[in-house]
Design a protein around this motif. Sequence first.
Motif, PDB file in Angstrom:
ATOM      1  N   ASN A   1      -8.206  -1.397  -2.824  1.00 18.32           N
ATOM      2  CA  ASN A   1      -7.666  -1.650  -4.157  1.00 18.32           C
ATOM      3  C   ASN A   1      -7.146  -0.383  -4.816  1.00 18.32           C
ATOM      4  OD1 ASN A   1      -8.271  -4.453  -4.122  1.00 18.32           O
ATOM      5  ND2 ASN A   1     -10.421  -3.934  -4.529  1.00 18.32           N
TER       6      ASN A   1
ATOM      7  N   PHE B   1      -3.077   0.378  -4.019  1.00 20.34           N
ATOM      8  CA  PHE B   1      -1.957  -0.514  -4.269  1.00 20.34           C
ATOM      9  C   PHE B   1      -0.754   0.222  -4.786  1.00 20.34           C
ATOM     10  CE2 PHE B   1      -4.678  -4.370  -5.033  1.00 20.34           C
ATOM     11  CZ  PHE B   1      -4.594  -4.652  -3.700  1.00 20.34           C
TER      12      PHE B   1
ATOM     13  N   ARG C   1      -2.227  -8.012   1.755  1.00 22.50           N
ATOM     14  CA  ARG C   1      -3.607  -7.677   1.392  1.00 22.50           C
ATOM     15  C   ARG C   1      -4.564  -8.489   2.238  1.00 22.50           C
ATOM     16  NH1 ARG C   1      -4.804  -7.941  -4.934  1.00 22.50           N
ATOM     17  NH2 ARG C   1      -6.821  -7.326  -4.112  1.00 22.50           N
TER      18      ARG C   1
ATOM     19  N   TYR D   1       0.818  -1.206   0.000  1.00 18.77           N
ATOM     20  CA  TYR D   1       0.000   0.000   0.000  1.00 18.77           C
ATOM     21  C   TYR D   1       0.850   1.253   0.000  1.00 18.77           C
ATOM     22  CZ  TYR D   1      -3.750  -3.226   1.053  1.00 18.77           C
ATOM     23  OH  TYR D   1      -4.646  -4.259   0.996  1.00 18.77           O
TER      24      TYR D   1
END
Lengths: 244, 244
Positions: B232, B235, B131, A88
């Motif tokens: 999402n 990322f 994740r 991230y």
Amino acid sequence: MPDSWLATRLNGLIALTAQERDMLRRLEERERRLRRGAALFSENDRVSDLFVLREGTMMSYVLLDDGSRQILRFLFPGDIIATATLVYATAPETVMAITDCTVSPFDRQVLAELVSSCPRLAMALMASEQRVRVAMTDRLAAVGRTSARARVAALLLELRDRMRELDPSIGTVFALGITQEEIGDAIGLTAVHVNRMLRQLEEQGLIARAAGRLTLVDEAKLMRAANYVDRNAKFDLEWLQVAE
Amino acid sequence: MPDSWLATRLNGLIALTAQERDMLRRLEERERRLRRGAALFSENDRVSDLFVLREGTMMSYVLLDDGSRQILRFLFPGDIIATATLVYATAPETVMAITDCTVSPFDRQVLAELVSSCPRLAMALMASEQRVRVAMTDRLAAVGRTSARARVAALLLELRDRMRELDPSIGTVFALGITQEEIGDAIGLTAVHVNRMLRQLEEQGLIARAAGRLTLVDEAKLMRAANYVDRNAKFDLEWLQVAE
DNA sequence: CGCGTAATTGATATCAATCAAGATGAGTGG
DNA sequence: CCACTCATCTTGATTGATATCAATTACGCG
């Protein structure tokens, strides 16, 4: 203090070679100090380093829109912080010092180099991340499916176990080191109700409290109350030992 | 169906080389089929393989002493199963097929070889485990600190997002594929209350239900109701692209 | 010694669980 | 093709666990 906390931690899992130790030392070359209450980084901050906690206790948490807080994890020396940096761009969680702390920042590229040069170490790191993940599933199950009393009992045991990893002399007596409000935020209860549950556990003779120290008076009963599973008893990294 | 689901999945994160693709294909050489409702393995089973899910939907869960169940995660094609095998001798959780499924088992030693020969792939796997971990922290925060309505809304969005990863044609309409009881066990509610919350969301015009299909009528409102964060969107594996 | 944070306790309110029937519906055997 | 069955969904009534609100009280720290 060991010159590499990470090495100390992983040594509990596999025997490290000299080269592996050297590599790990590189992750703890730099040093940064934090005062009690200071945030290492906050949710949505751009973070491109990871950190090893060297001294002190920290916690990671998220804040919700209504201001309530969910504490995700308590952090102790040897823990890796900000692993989410690997995927991230911005931090999904805040990390804050509960006591005065020392952390060692390292760039994620250094981790990539470590993975290249010491693949077995990479496996050990992956394995150790699984411990973190499983600890979190245990917490999720506690919060989702057990009573307030069970959750409090489970957290007390979890904290004792984690502290004991670092200090094997800890038995049934230890300093909790966190407030009742923090306990509540970790297990999804209000501080008021945590207080009542602690009192109840005390009245029932499962724990005792005095001068900031907690005693697990009847550990067996506490474990039953908590739905406790000793994950540490089930480690197995044997299969990695033989790696060329 | 791609010849490597894992490659397809990781390709969303980094561009893979031919060698990396080959390596991943090795993980999906074998094949095992499971009927709807069958357990791939149960809590406390000795498991020394990992698995890639190739077809179908599965879930992982734990059962508590009182018989209640906490669903930890729903699994879709391309997901790696039993990563806990890396540290634990016995499975900390049960994995069961929700629909008929195909999985590819591979030995953990093969993973160790992969890490040695393709370090960048190893990093991508580590990243992708993050994740999973972050999805779990989101769920923990939802269960610990949000209302029943918010949790239901959050789960609906999570499932839609996960299905959309595999089938980009999915928009606001999709087949849920799980029962209300399973929803409840995932977010810490009874099936009865899940039912009421779904009804409420429907009456308030946030969702619609018909013939087993769910429609997110007012996605913006649903996201607000759910405390939704689109992970999402954040990322970043850019930093891995340039490797050596 | 005083100040502020943390702990404690009681009274009341609420959200979600539990208990109890039905209703619906998909799959199965005749 | 129909009847049956079991799972799933649905709805209402009631209970119960935990939150909320509101004061105190204890205590570590400067």
